[in-house]
Design a protein around this motif. Sequence first.
Motif, PDB file in Angstrom:
ATOM      1  N   LEU A 157      -6.025  -0.205  -7.373  1.00 48.05           N
ATOM      2  CA  LEU A 157      -5.143  -0.270  -6.199  1.00 48.05           C
ATOM      3  C   LEU A 157      -5.038  -1.696  -5.688  1.00 48.05           C
ATOM      4  CD1 LEU A 157      -4.715   1.910  -3.114  1.00 48.05           C
ATOM      5  CD2 LEU A 157      -5.621  -0.378  -2.745  1.00 48.05           C
ATOM      6  N   TRP A 158      -6.166  -2.371  -5.566  1.00 44.15           N
ATOM      7  CA  TRP A 158      -6.145  -3.719  -4.997  1.00 44.15           C
ATOM      8  C   TRP A 158      -5.375  -4.684  -5.889  1.00 44.15           C
ATOM      9  CZ3 TRP A 158      -6.892  -4.072  -0.149  1.00 44.15           C
ATOM     10  CH2 TRP A 158      -7.785  -3.228   0.492  1.00 44.15           C
ATOM     11  N   ILE A 189      -5.462   9.896   0.155  1.00 48.09           N
ATOM     12  CA  ILE A 189      -5.328   8.541   0.698  1.00 48.09           C
ATOM     13  C   ILE A 189      -6.698   7.915   0.933  1.00 48.09           C
ATOM     14  CG2 ILE A 189      -4.574   7.242   2.721  1.00 48.09           C
ATOM     15  CD1 ILE A 189      -2.138   9.069   2.858  1.00 48.09           C
ATOM     16  N   LEU A 190      -7.663   8.711   1.385  1.00 44.22           N
ATOM     17  CA  LEU A 190      -9.018   8.189   1.603  1.00 44.22           C
ATOM     18  C   LEU A 190      -9.695   7.816   0.293  1.00 44.22           C
ATOM     19  CD1 LEU A 190     -10.354  10.596   4.397  1.00 44.22           C
ATOM     20  CD2 LEU A 190      -9.595   8.228   4.660  1.00 44.22           C
ATOM     21  N   ASP A 191      -9.347   8.514  -0.795  1.00 43.26           N
ATOM     22  CA  ASP A 191     -10.011   8.298  -2.080  1.00 43.26           C
ATOM     23  C   ASP A 191      -9.303   7.290  -2.984  1.00 43.26           C
ATOM     24  OD1 ASP A 191     -11.890  10.167  -1.340  1.00 43.26           O
ATOM     25  OD2 ASP A 191     -10.925  11.837  -2.392  1.00 43.26           O
ATOM     26  N   MET A 192      -8.199   6.713  -2.543  1.00 39.99           N
ATOM     27  CA  MET A 192      -7.380   5.901  -3.438  1.00 39.99           C
ATOM     28  C   MET A 192      -7.820   4.441  -3.524  1.00 39.99           C
ATOM     29  SD  MET A 192      -3.891   5.235  -1.249  1.00 39.99           S
ATOM     30  CE  MET A 192      -3.875   4.109   0.157  1.00 39.99           C
ATOM     31  N   TRP A 193      -8.799   4.021  -2.721  1.00 39.37           N
ATOM     32  CA  TRP A 193      -9.128   2.599  -2.613  1.00 39.37           C
ATOM     33  C   TRP A 193     -10.005   2.135  -3.773  1.00 39.37           C
ATOM     34  CZ3 TRP A 193      -6.201   0.360   0.928  1.00 39.37           C
ATOM     35  CH2 TRP A 193      -5.649   1.196   1.916  1.00 39.37           C
ATOM     36  N   THR A 194      -9.366   1.953  -4.920  1.00 34.81           N
ATOM     37  CA  THR A 194     -10.051   1.548  -6.142  1.00 34.81           C
ATOM     38  C   THR A 194      -9.668   0.115  -6.515  1.00 34.81           C
ATOM     39  OG1 THR A 194      -8.266   2.369  -7.554  1.00 34.81           O
ATOM     40  CG2 THR A 194     -10.004   3.948  -6.944  1.00 34.81           C
ATOM     41  N   TYR A 195     -10.314  -0.382  -7.562  1.00 36.37           N
ATOM     42  CA  TYR A 195     -10.012  -1.722  -8.070  1.00 36.37           C
ATOM     43  C   TYR A 195      -8.553  -1.826  -8.479  1.00 36.37           C
ATOM     44  CZ  TYR A 195     -10.039  -5.682 -11.321  1.00 36.37           C
ATOM     45  OH  TYR A 195      -9.749  -6.853 -11.979  1.00 36.37           O
ATOM     46  N   TYR A 242       2.279   1.917  -3.410  1.00 38.08           N
ATOM     47  CA  TYR A 242       1.241   2.517  -4.256  1.00 38.08           C
ATOM     48  C   TYR A 242       1.125   4.003  -3.973  1.00 38.08           C
ATOM     49  CZ  TYR A 242      -3.280   3.405  -6.455  1.00 38.08           C
ATOM     50  OH  TYR A 242      -4.293   3.916  -7.243  1.00 38.08           O
ATOM     51  N   VAL A 291       0.847  -1.205   0.000  1.00 34.72           N
ATOM     52  CA  VAL A 291       0.000   0.000   0.000  1.00 34.72           C
ATOM     53  C   VAL A 291       0.879   1.250   0.000  1.00 34.72           C
ATOM     54  CG1 VAL A 291      -1.720   1.321   1.285  1.00 34.72           C
ATOM     55  CG2 VAL A 291      -1.920  -1.170   1.144  1.00 34.72           C
ATOM     56  N   VAL A 317      -1.666  -3.785  -5.324  1.00 35.98           N
ATOM     57  CA  VAL A 317      -1.238  -4.219  -3.994  1.00 35.98           C
ATOM     58  C   VAL A 317      -1.086  -5.732  -3.952  1.00 35.98           C
ATOM     59  CG1 VAL A 317      -1.974  -4.435  -1.582  1.00 35.98           C
ATOM     60  CG2 VAL A 317      -2.109  -2.223  -2.739  1.00 35.98           C
TER      61      VAL A 317
END
Length: 222
Positions: free
Chosen positions: A189-190, A181-187, A158, A155, A193
């Motif tokens: 990203l996963w 950082i709060l808005d970065m949790w996208t497909y 990224y 993470v 990661v």
Amino acid sequence: MNRRARWGIRGFFILWLAFLYIRIHDPFSFLVLNTFLGYIPIELSFHLGSYRPKSALLFWPLVVVWLLFYPNAPYLLTDLFHLSLLQPYAASGLLRVAPHIWIYFTYMMISALGCAFLGFWSLNYVSQSISQRIAKGNGIVRLLVVLTLTFLSSVGVYIGRFLRIHTIYLFLNPEQFIRPILDMWTYNLWIFVLLMTVLQLFCYWILHLIMTAKDSDLPDNS
């Protein structure tokens, strides 16, 4: 790692950083800062251990600081993409033999492999120290610690690579980076990661095999 080896590593990075500062030019000047940041978690791990520091009030904050800087070590592996700036392929589609390409390739590989694999050593050492403190070295606990630290590191890579947030910035102006950082949790990203975690665990596994190899494992030729 004994004291002599630690001072050998320190000496190498001091000389290597000085060399890069003198020799590296744009667009690769970033390598000096990135190599320095990649070395920091290695140095921090020298000051951690199952009984060092003795006080938990010092040990756990130092672990947190180590974790904040640790992603900078494997991060240098992603810097290898910058080699494309050298346009290494000729019109024929074959690699060019131009010396400057291979000189910069060597510079980047030394920094990337040096920081990454010594970083994986620090991961092994810190995870061992943590598991020793919380579970007397239990193997399952240590595995969970390694998996957790590696995931968090991915993470962090990224954040550094795609949000362009260096660890130092988190100390200087953390409020500026809360929203990204709060808005970065996208497909995407996963996926990144997951792949980065697999890559790190593979390298860690290879290094762990080397470090735990015993002379008795060698075939007896007598």
